[in-house]
Motif scaffolding. Sequence first.
Motif, PDB file in Angstrom:
ATOM      1  N   GLN A   1       0.817  -1.213   0.000  1.00 40.88           N
ATOM      2  CA  GLN A   1       0.000   0.000   0.000  1.00 40.88           C
ATOM      3  C   GLN A   1       0.851   1.265   0.000  1.00 40.88           C
ATOM      4  N   LEU A   2       2.028   1.226   0.586  1.00 39.10           N
ATOM      5  CA  LEU A   2       2.873   2.419   0.667  1.00 39.10           C
ATOM      6  C   LEU A   2       3.752   2.623  -0.568  1.00 39.10           C
ATOM      7  N   VAL A   3       4.013   1.568  -1.321  1.00 41.15           N
ATOM      8  CA  VAL A   3       4.899   1.679  -2.483  1.00 41.15           C
ATOM      9  C   VAL A   3       4.384   2.682  -3.512  1.00 41.15           C
ATOM     10  N   PRO A   4       3.091   2.708  -3.861  1.00 35.15           N
ATOM     11  CA  PRO A   4       2.659   3.682  -4.876  1.00 35.15           C
ATOM     12  C   PRO A   4       2.938   5.130  -4.487  1.00 35.15           C
ATOM     13  N   SER A   5       2.805   5.468  -3.218  1.00 38.12           N
ATOM     14  CA  SER A   5       3.065   6.861  -2.837  1.00 38.12           C
ATOM     15  C   SER A   5       4.546   7.191  -2.973  1.00 38.12           C
ATOM     16  N   ILE A   6       5.414   6.253  -2.665  1.00 32.80           N
ATOM     17  CA  ILE A   6       6.852   6.485  -2.836  1.00 32.80           C
ATOM     18  C   ILE A   6       7.178   6.654  -4.316  1.00 32.80           C
ATOM     19  N   VAL A   7       6.606   5.808  -5.145  1.00 32.87           N
ATOM     20  CA  VAL A   7       6.846   5.897  -6.586  1.00 32.87           C
ATOM     21  C   VAL A   7       6.303   7.211  -7.135  1.00 32.87           C
ATOM     22  N   GLU A   8       5.135   7.635  -6.659  1.00 40.79           N
ATOM     23  CA  GLU A   8       4.542   8.888  -7.130  1.00 40.79           C
ATOM     24  C   GLU A   8       5.420  10.083  -6.782  1.00 40.79           C
TER      25      GLU A   8
ATOM     26  N   LEU B   1       9.244  14.270  -8.562  1.00 45.44           N
ATOM     27  CA  LEU B   1      10.554  14.915  -8.484  1.00 45.44           C
ATOM     28  C   LEU B   1      11.302  14.809  -9.809  1.00 45.44           C
ATOM     29  N   LEU B   2      11.192  13.663 -10.460  1.00 43.68           N
ATOM     30  CA  LEU B   2      11.842  13.488 -11.753  1.00 43.68           C
ATOM     31  C   LEU B   2      11.245  14.428 -12.795  1.00 43.68           C
ATOM     32  N   LYS B   3       9.909  14.566 -12.803  1.00 42.41           N
ATOM     33  CA  LYS B   3       9.260  15.484 -13.750  1.00 42.41           C
ATOM     34  C   LYS B   3       9.693  16.929 -13.497  1.00 42.41           C
ATOM     35  N   GLN B   4       9.728  17.321 -12.221  1.00 43.49           N
ATOM     36  CA  GLN B   4      10.131  18.680 -11.889  1.00 43.49           C
ATOM     37  C   GLN B   4      11.570  18.941 -12.295  1.00 43.49           C
ATOM     38  N   THR B   5      12.416  17.947 -12.153  1.00 46.45           N
ATOM     39  CA  THR B   5      13.811  18.101 -12.542  1.00 46.45           C
ATOM     40  C   THR B   5      13.934  18.238 -14.059  1.00 46.45           C
ATOM     41  N   LYS B   6      13.154  17.444 -14.795  1.00 46.56           N
ATOM     42  CA  LYS B   6      13.217  17.516 -16.256  1.00 46.56           C
ATOM     43  C   LYS B   6      12.648  18.830 -16.772  1.00 46.56           C
ATOM     44  N   ARG B   7      11.631  19.388 -16.059  1.00 44.80           N
ATOM     45  CA  ARG B   7      11.022  20.640 -16.490  1.00 44.80           C
ATOM     46  C   ARG B   7      11.903  21.853 -16.203  1.00 44.80           C
ATOM     47  N   ALA B   8      12.829  21.707 -15.289  1.00 43.60           N
ATOM     48  CA  ALA B   8      13.700  22.835 -14.937  1.00 43.60           C
ATOM     49  C   ALA B   8      14.494  23.251 -16.172  1.00 43.60           C
TER      50      ALA B   8
ATOM     51  N   GLU C   1      18.593  19.700  -3.196  1.00 45.36           N
ATOM     52  CA  GLU C   1      18.751  19.251  -1.800  1.00 45.36           C
ATOM     53  C   GLU C   1      17.420  19.308  -1.057  1.00 45.36           C
ATOM     54  N   ARG C   2      16.643  20.360  -1.291  1.00 43.93           N
ATOM     55  CA  ARG C   2      15.345  20.490  -0.632  1.00 43.93           C
ATOM     56  C   ARG C   2      14.417  19.352  -1.044  1.00 43.93           C
ATOM     57  N   ARG C   3      14.382  19.050  -2.331  1.00 42.13           N
ATOM     58  CA  ARG C   3      13.536  17.962  -2.829  1.00 42.13           C
ATOM     59  C   ARG C   3      13.970  16.615  -2.254  1.00 42.13           C
ATOM     60  N   GLN C   4      15.275  16.410  -2.208  1.00 45.09           N
ATOM     61  CA  GLN C   4      15.762  15.160  -1.626  1.00 45.09           C
ATOM     62  C   GLN C   4      15.399  15.065  -0.153  1.00 45.09           C
ATOM     63  N   ALA C   5      15.486  16.176   0.567  1.00 47.05           N
ATOM     64  CA  ALA C   5      15.126  16.184   1.986  1.00 47.05           C
ATOM     65  C   ALA C   5      13.639  15.877   2.162  1.00 47.05           C
ATOM     66  N   GLU C   6      12.791  16.425   1.276  1.00 45.29           N
ATOM     67  CA  GLU C   6      11.357  16.122   1.334  1.00 45.29           C
ATOM     68  C   GLU C   6      11.111  14.636   1.099  1.00 45.29           C
TER      69      GLU C   6
END
Length: 140
Positions: A10-17, A22-29, A57-62
Amino acid sequence: MAVPWLQIVQLVPSIVEVSRELLKQTKRAAPQARTVHGAEPSGDELLARVAALEENERRQAELVSQMADQLAAISKAVTALHRRAIWLSAACGAALADIAKWWDPEHTYSGDARNLTLDTQVRGCFCEKLGLYAAIEHAT
């Protein structure tokens, strides 16, 4: 101790999401301006790079914080599951040992299930008391 697969799944989908977001935000930068090899980057370029590193770093900390919260939830679920398993095994042992409550008296030599005893240890005796000096060992 059993692994709480249901909670983990049950927790895996939220981690993947979170990882996908984060990957999308990084690619959009906006891609950083590449400097010519050997040329000194300008002050603005350095500030932009530092800002990008701080944002990363902030995203990784989140992400780490969310993963820690989910790990705490998994630990809590495992602890609760372990407590229930212990309680269930103790309850089953107690119910099994109180054989007179569930054994059919017609399946005894004495006709009374209260004469039956069951030792719940390894090689314990399943015995029936027939009188003051008589007993039958049904199984061990």
